[in-house]
Design a protein around this motif. Structure first.
Motif, short mmCIF file in Angstrom:
data_model
loop_
_atom_site.label_atom_id
_atom_site.label_comp_id
_atom_site.label_asym_id
_atom_site.label_seq_id
_atom_site.Cartn_x
_atom_site.Cartn_y
_atom_site.Cartn_z
N SER A 12 0.81 -1.27 0.03
CA SER A 12 -0.01 -0.08 0.12
C SER A 12 0.91 1.29 0.00
CB SER A 12 -0.95 0.06 1.30
OG SER A 12 -0.24 -0.29 2.33
N LEU A 13 2.11 1.22 0.06
CA LEU A 13 2.93 2.23 0.21
C LEU A 13 3.63 2.70 -1.17
CD1 LEU A 13 5.07 1.54 3.61
CD2 LEU A 13 3.47 3.48 3.04
N THR A 14 3.42 1.65 -2.19
CA THR A 14 4.15 1.87 -3.45
C THR A 14 4.00 2.95 -4.06
OG1 THR A 14 3.44 -0.57 -3.87
CG2 THR A 14 4.18 0.92 -5.63
N GLU A 140 -6.70 -12.35 -0.84
CA GLU A 140 -5.55 -11.96 -1.75
C GLU A 140 -4.24 -11.74 -0.76
OE1 GLU A 140 -5.64 -12.17 -5.07
OE2 GLU A 140 -7.76 -12.74 -4.86
N THR A 141 -3.13 -11.85 -1.21
CA THR A 141 -1.90 -11.68 -0.69
C THR A 141 -1.74 -10.16 -0.32
OG1 THR A 141 -0.70 -11.76 -2.61
CG2 THR A 141 -1.02 -13.80 -1.48
N ASP A 142 -2.21 -9.51 -1.02
CA ASP A 142 -2.03 -7.88 -0.75
C ASP A 142 -3.09 -7.07 -1.46
OD1 ASP A 142 -1.45 -7.23 -3.89
OD2 ASP A 142 0.60 -8.15 -3.51
N VAL A 143 -2.87 -5.82 -0.97
CA VAL A 143 -4.18 -4.79 -1.48
C VAL A 143 -4.01 -4.54 -3.04
CG1 VAL A 143 -4.33 -3.53 0.71
CG2 VAL A 143 -2.47 -3.04 -0.74
N LYS A 144 -2.87 -4.75 -3.47
CA LYS A 144 -2.88 -4.49 -4.99
C LYS A 144 -3.81 -5.48 -5.79
CE LYS A 144 -0.30 -0.83 -4.73
NZ LYS A 144 -0.75 0.48 -4.71
N ALA A 151 -10.77 -3.51 -10.59
CA ALA A 151 -10.48 -2.87 -11.67
C ALA A 151 -10.72 -3.47 -13.15
CB ALA A 151 -9.12 -2.18 -11.72
N LEU A 152 -10.34 -4.94 -13.04
CA LEU A 152 -10.78 -5.75 -14.39
C LEU A 152 -11.96 -6.39 -14.27
CD1 LEU A 152 -7.18 -7.78 -14.01
CD2 LEU A 152 -7.92 -5.96 -15.65
N GLY A 153 -12.87 -6.14 -13.22
CA GLY A 153 -14.22 -6.68 -13.52
C GLY A 153 -14.53 -8.18 -12.83
N GLU A 154 -13.23 -8.67 -12.34
CA GLU A 154 -13.31 -9.99 -11.76
C GLU A 154 -14.02 -10.05 -10.35
OE1 GLU A 154 -9.21 -11.37 -11.75
OE2 GLU A 154 -9.03 -11.11 -13.88
N ALA A 155 -14.18 -8.90 -9.67
CA ALA A 155 -14.93 -8.76 -8.58
C ALA A 155 -15.69 -7.49 -8.44
CB ALA A 155 -13.95 -9.04 -7.35
N THR A 163 -5.77 4.91 0.49
CA THR A 163 -4.47 5.39 -0.31
C THR A 163 -4.59 4.52 -1.65
OG1 THR A 163 -3.37 3.83 1.15
CG2 THR A 163 -3.22 6.39 1.51
N ASP A 164 -4.91 3.29 -1.61
CA ASP A 164 -5.08 2.41 -2.77
C ASP A 164 -5.97 2.82 -3.80
OD1 ASP A 164 -2.86 0.38 -2.13
OD2 ASP A 164 -4.26 0.07 -0.41
N VAL A 165 -7.32 3.30 -3.38
CA VAL A 165 -8.15 3.77 -4.15
C VAL A 165 -7.81 4.89 -4.78
CG1 VAL A 165 -10.51 4.60 -4.33
CG2 VAL A 165 -10.17 2.63 -2.67
N LYS A 166 -7.04 5.89 -4.19
CA LYS A 166 -6.49 7.12 -4.62
C LYS A 166 -5.39 6.87 -5.61
CE LYS A 166 -4.87 11.62 -3.02
NZ LYS A 166 -6.06 12.23 -3.03
N ALA A 167 -4.64 5.84 -5.63
CA ALA A 167 -3.74 5.55 -6.61
C ALA A 167 -4.00 4.75 -7.66
CB ALA A 167 -2.45 4.68 -5.69
N ALA A 168 -5.12 4.11 -7.59
CA ALA A 168 -5.43 3.47 -8.68
C ALA A 168 -6.23 4.16 -9.89
CB ALA A 168 -6.50 2.36 -8.20
#
Length: 224
Positions: A12-14, A140-144, A151-155, A163-168
């Motif tokens: 999440s810090l990426t 999943e193993t991480d938030v990404k 984002a891909l429509g798989e869920a 922060t992950d929503v903001k970065a996406a």
């Protein structure tokens, strides 16, 4: 102050750390920051198995404590940022998800982080606060990975950090979780015992607590 440091950092810090690393290098000519991202639990396992690094930044306290208990850190960890949770949905929110209770709807495909990952146990705490039971389609193993599946429509939805929503970017959007149901995530950082460049590693941690705070805030983190 010259040389290279390897920084192990939670996924999440990426976005924030990529910028912070470059800014640190500019502030310290002759230095290089190598960044290695992953789920906090996976990074801890790597360090315990002998991976060489200088700094570890976790998305929670329990995973950091594992390294403290194992005697693999130099000094005491310091909280450098806070985060909170969001529900991540596809752009436009096609399933009309308004809150945590909607995640229990029949037919909705929800993905969460695995319980051993910080975002997984934070999500479990938030769902417990809300009195909601969710049966995730995957863990999943991480938030990404959670963000990617939405984002891909798989869920249809997942639980990640603000922060992950903001970065996406534009592919997804966030649904706010009320303060009373949300969880504050503590992010600690520490210099590792076997750091190859302890002096530069300490300077990086000091930068996180100083000049790096502006960058962290820009990516949605809050000050400790």
């Amino acid at each position: 102050m010259r040389g290279t440091i390897t920084v192990f950092a939670a996924s999440s810090l990426t976005a924030a750390y990529t910028v912070i690393g470059k800014n640190f290098e500019r502030a310290h000519p002759g230095s290089m920051v190598k960044l290695s991202y992953g789920g906090s639990a996976a990074l801890v396992a790597q360090i315990q198995q002998g991976a060489i690094g200088d700094v570890f930044a976790s998305a929670d306290q329990p995973n950091m404590q594992k390294l403290v208990d194992a005697g693999l850190v130099a000094g005491s960890p310091t909280i450098f940022a806070h985060n909170r949770l969001d529900i991540v949905v596809a752009a436009g929110n096609p399933k009309h998800i308004a809150g945590l209770s909607d995640l229990a709807r029949s037919g909705l495909v929800v993905v969460l982080c695995a319980p051993v990952v910080p975002c997984g146990h934070y999500a479990a705490q938030a769902l417990q606060k809300a009195g909601v039971t969710v049966k995730p389609a995957s863990q999943e193993t991480d938030v990404k990975s959670v963000v990617s599946k939405v984002a891909l429509g798989e869920a249809d939805a997942g639980m990640v950090y603000v922060t992950d929503v903001k970065a996406a970017g534009a592919a997804v959007q966030g649904v706010e979780i009320p303060v009373g149901q949300n969880v504050v995530a503590d992010y600690p950082v520490v210099v590792l015992k076997d750091a190859q460049n302890g002096q530069l590693a300490k300077a990086f941690v000091a930068y996180l607590l100083g000049g790096g705070q502006q960058t962290l805030a820009r990516y949605g983190f809050t000050r400790p």
